[in-house]
Scaffold this active site. Sequence first.
Site, PDB file in Angstrom:
ATOM      1  N   HIS A   1      73.840 -55.318  42.789  1.00 51.34           N
ATOM      2  CA  HIS A   1      73.955 -56.564  42.280  1.00 51.34           C
ATOM      3  C   HIS A   1      73.416 -56.419  40.850  1.00 51.34           C
ATOM      4  O   HIS A   1      73.148 -55.059  40.314  1.00 51.34           O
ATOM      5  CB  HIS A   1      72.815 -57.570  42.866  1.00 51.34           C
ATOM      6  CG  HIS A   1      71.273 -57.002  43.046  1.00 51.34           C
ATOM      7  ND1 HIS A   1      70.758 -56.456  43.796  1.00 51.34           N
ATOM      8  CD2 HIS A   1      70.348 -57.260  41.686  1.00 51.34           C
ATOM      9  CE1 HIS A   1      69.544 -56.026  43.521  1.00 51.34           C
ATOM     10  NE2 HIS A   1      69.238 -56.334  42.400  1.00 51.34           N
TER      11      HIS A   1
HETATM   12  P1  TYD Z   1      67.307 -57.658  47.832  1.00 51.41           P
HETATM   13  O1  TYD Z   1      67.084 -57.837  46.439  1.00 51.41           O
HETATM   14  O2  TYD Z   1      68.784 -58.209  48.406  1.00 51.41           O
HETATM   15  O3  TYD Z   1      67.331 -55.802  48.192  1.00 51.41           O
HETATM   16  P2  TYD Z   1      68.310 -54.871  47.634  1.00 51.41           P
HETATM   17  O4  TYD Z   1      69.087 -55.341  46.139  1.00 51.41           O
HETATM   18  O5  TYD Z   1      67.326 -53.726  47.430  1.00 51.41           O
HETATM   19  O6  TYD Z   1      69.337 -54.511  48.580  1.00 51.41           O
HETATM   20  O7  TYD Z   1      66.114 -58.208  48.887  1.00 51.41           O
HETATM   21  C1  TYD Z   1      66.001 -57.967  50.290  1.00 51.41           C
HETATM   22  C2  TYD Z   1      65.631 -59.248  50.809  1.00 51.41           C
HETATM   23  O8  TYD Z   1      64.153 -59.230  50.058  1.00 51.41           O
HETATM   24  C3  TYD Z   1      65.951 -60.635  50.471  1.00 51.41           C
HETATM   25  O9  TYD Z   1      66.104 -61.252  51.595  1.00 51.41           O
HETATM   26  C4  TYD Z   1      65.170 -61.137  49.423  1.00 51.41           C
HETATM   27  C5  TYD Z   1      63.789 -60.541  49.672  1.00 51.41           C
HETATM   28  N1  TYD Z   1      63.306 -60.414  48.387  1.00 51.41           N
HETATM   29  C6  TYD Z   1      62.201 -61.287  48.416  1.00 51.41           C
HETATM   30  O10 TYD Z   1      61.852 -62.199  48.995  1.00 51.41           O
HETATM   31  N2  TYD Z   1      61.520 -61.270  47.016  1.00 51.41           N
HETATM   32  C7  TYD Z   1      61.830 -60.041  46.120  1.00 51.41           C
HETATM   33  O11 TYD Z   1      61.061 -59.968  45.091  1.00 51.41           O
HETATM   34  C8  TYD Z   1      62.793 -59.253  46.394  1.00 51.41           C
HETATM   35  C9  TYD Z   1      63.139 -58.316  45.533  1.00 51.41           C
HETATM   36  C10 TYD Z   1      63.665 -59.494  47.543  1.00 51.41           C
END
Ligand code: TYD
Length: 144
Positions: free
Chosen positions: A51
């Site tokens: 992303h």
């Molecule tokens: P995500 O940002 O999709 O992880 P990555 O990009 O590393 O694969 O986040 C994973 C999960 O955690 C998603 O369900 C959202 C949650 N999340 C939060 O609640 N707060 C945060 O600050 C972050 C970064 C993620």
Amino acid sequence: MIKNTELIDLPCWSDSYGSLTAIEELDTVPFDIKRIYYIFDVGAQVRRGFHSHQDLEQLLICVSGSVDILIEDDERSETVTLDSPTRGLYIGPMVWREMFSFSENTVLLVLASKHYIDTEYERNHGIFLVSAREYYQQQGEYII
Ligand code: TYD
């Protein structure tokens, strides 16, 4: 280096008792720190991230273990290995990122300039590229 990214050497105080690194907002990192999260327990085969953000600044620090980070702007991509608690990768707006090759016991600490808002994620790579081209073109127009 990829646009809107930078490797930042963090200050470290080491002596016979061990080492300590401190980070201060607007000094060590160029933004107000609004959120801290860390990624851990990631399997060796896992690739995550995929992303970009339109208006978020982050500093990624691998405080334990090692991890590869693919970063991409509108033109190029590059892979940076983070394997030191005294080196951070700054990622600003409009940079695509993917994280992979997590070693066992890796802890990836992330400092962020804004609170978590799910709608600020761009998870479609094609849309990212189109928006990034527009964004960096506009940036270029301001450079005289
Ligand atoms: P995500 O940002 O999709 O992880 P990555 O990009 O590393 O694969 O986040 C994973 C999960 O955690 C998603 O369900 C959202 C949650 N999340 C939060 O609640 N707060 C945060 O600050 C972050 C970064 C993620």
